[in-house]
Design a protein around this motif. Structure first.
Motif, PDB file in Angstrom:
ATOM      1  N   HIS A 154       0.839  -1.212   0.000  1.00 56.33           N
ATOM      2  CA  HIS A 154       0.000   0.000   0.000  1.00 56.33           C
ATOM      3  C   HIS A 154       0.875   1.265   0.000  1.00 56.33           C
ATOM      4  O   HIS A 154       0.559   2.247  -0.681  1.00 56.33           O
ATOM      5  CB  HIS A 154      -0.919  -0.040   1.228  1.00 56.33           C
TER       6      HIS A 154
ATOM      7  N   HIS B 120       2.506   4.948   8.243  1.00 56.34           N
ATOM      8  CA  HIS B 120       2.293   3.496   8.185  1.00 56.34           C
ATOM      9  C   HIS B 120       3.340   2.767   9.011  1.00 56.34           C
ATOM     10  O   HIS B 120       3.074   1.675   9.524  1.00 56.34           O
ATOM     11  CB  HIS B 120       2.246   2.995   6.740  1.00 56.34           C
TER      12      HIS B 120
ATOM     13  N   HIS C 255       3.258   9.742   4.683  1.00 61.85           N
ATOM     14  CA  HIS C 255       2.364   8.585   4.612  1.00 61.85           C
ATOM     15  C   HIS C 255       3.124   7.315   4.972  1.00 61.85           C
ATOM     16  O   HIS C 255       2.666   6.489   5.757  1.00 61.85           O
ATOM     17  CB  HIS C 255       1.766   8.480   3.201  1.00 61.85           C
TER      18      HIS C 255
HETATM   19 FE    FE Z   1      -2.348   4.715   3.928  1.00 63.53          FE
END
Ligand code: FE
Ligand code: AVJ
Length: 328
Positions: free
Chosen positions: A46, A121, A117
């Motif tokens: 992701h 994560h 981001h």
């Molecule tokens: Fe995300």
């Protein structure tokens, strides 16, 4: 920032991801340890998907790694890339991003979002590692509390939010707000203090490290603790005002545990979604509560004093604790 400075930030985020995942087996990377968390290999792919989408313009895995398309609880059942495939996807995307960095430097907020981001994560993956009983990055726990007492923050205006290129859409636009006088504790609530409350309230709570800040408490727990102690949670404007005007008097503003505020997550007046509504805007409303500060595993690049974290009021998997306030 110059292209080479941006490259250094991208590399820093990737080193954190790699050092977190490096000691784990393929089985640990693919297992879903909790319905609240994705399998770690989903997070990895992701991260690459997000970078490919925002910095290269499109993603070869549209759908599968789109967070809004699959609830976390369902991600364990998805037909995902294997760990070796996800690693090569991530390094392939990164190599192409580095080639385009001279042009991307003109869009610093987009690169900043991608770097942060990945770092965020990293914290989510650390939550998963804790839940799974896997090795976690140092220090693995918040530092002990040593401060006591509180600080008076006088009434008056201050500037909330930020217009920095590294600030997220939900921190913008910076604006002057008026805050009434209040007091805020210099210290985070310790396990020993929380244990006394839990005992009174008949809540199950066990912890051996009494001087460490209480961690993994929900918003509901935090608000109940504050009321029990004859105090309250700060609003996020109070938290940010205290942090930016009296920050050196407050212990563990960041680097220990996230601190719940009494505020629901919403846009500041003048908010506009950037670069997409699913980052912040879809979470605005009464359902989500804001946390401020940063935990022992939040990267300093993310843990700005204006940074806004949010989660549902019943959630405990995050590294969340309590700093109390009261009316002056
Ligand atoms: Fe995300
Ligand atoms: C800011 C931690 C609430 O995990 O939902 C990750 C960060 N956004 N990918 C989340 C995020 C998109 C976000 N939090």
């Amino acid at each position: 920032m110059s292209p080479s400075e941006l490259a250094a930030e991208l590399a820093h985020a990737r080193r954190r991801t790699e050092s977190l995942l490096e000691p784990l087996s393929d089985e640990q990377l693919t297992r879903q340890v909790s319905s609240l968390q994705s399998p770690l290999v989903w997070d990895l792919a992701h991260i690459a998907h997000f970078e490919e989408l925002w910095l290269l313009g499109s993603s070869r895995h549209d759908g599968l790694y789109d967070a809004s398309a699959h609830a976390r609880a369902e991600r364990g059942a998805l037909e995902m890339l294997s760990p070796v495939e996800a690693r090569s996807y991530a390094s392939d995307v990164r190599a192409r991003v580095l080639e385009r960095l001279p042009e991307l430097a003109a869009e610093e907020p987009l690169v900043a979002m991608v770097v942060q981001h990945e770092l965020q994560h990293g914290e989510t993956m650390t939550q998963t590692a804790v839940l799974g009983g896997y090795p976690v990055p140092a220090p693995g726990r918040p530092p002990d509390v040593t401060a006591s007492g509180d600080v008076l923050v006088e009434a008056g205006p201050f500037t909330i939010g930020s217009d920095d290129p590294w600030a997220y859409d939900n921190e913008r636009p910076a604006q002057v707000v008026d805050v009434a006088a209040f007091r805020i504790d210099r210290a985070l609530v310790t396990n020993a203090e929380y244990a006394a409350f839990a005992d009174d309230a008949g809540l199950p709570w066990q912890h051996s490290s009494t001087r460490a800040p209480v961690e993994h408490v929900s918003f509901t727990d935090a608000a109940a603790y504050a009321a029990w102690a004859g105090k309250r949670l700060p609003t996020e404007a109070e938290w940010e005002k205290a942090a930016t005007t009296a920050g050196n008097e407050l212990e563990h503003l960041r680097g220990a545990v996230w601190q719940w505020t009494s505020s629901s997550f919403g846009g500041y007046p003048g908010f506009t979604a950037y670069p997409y509504a699913e980052y912040s805007e879809v979470f605005f409303g009464d359902a989500y509560k804001v946390l401020r500060g940063g935990s022992w595993c939040t990267d300093p690049l993310v843990a700005r004093l204006t940074f806004r974290n949010w989660d549902l009021p019943e959630r405990r998997q995050i590294f969340s604790g309590i700093r109390c306030a009261r009316d002056a």
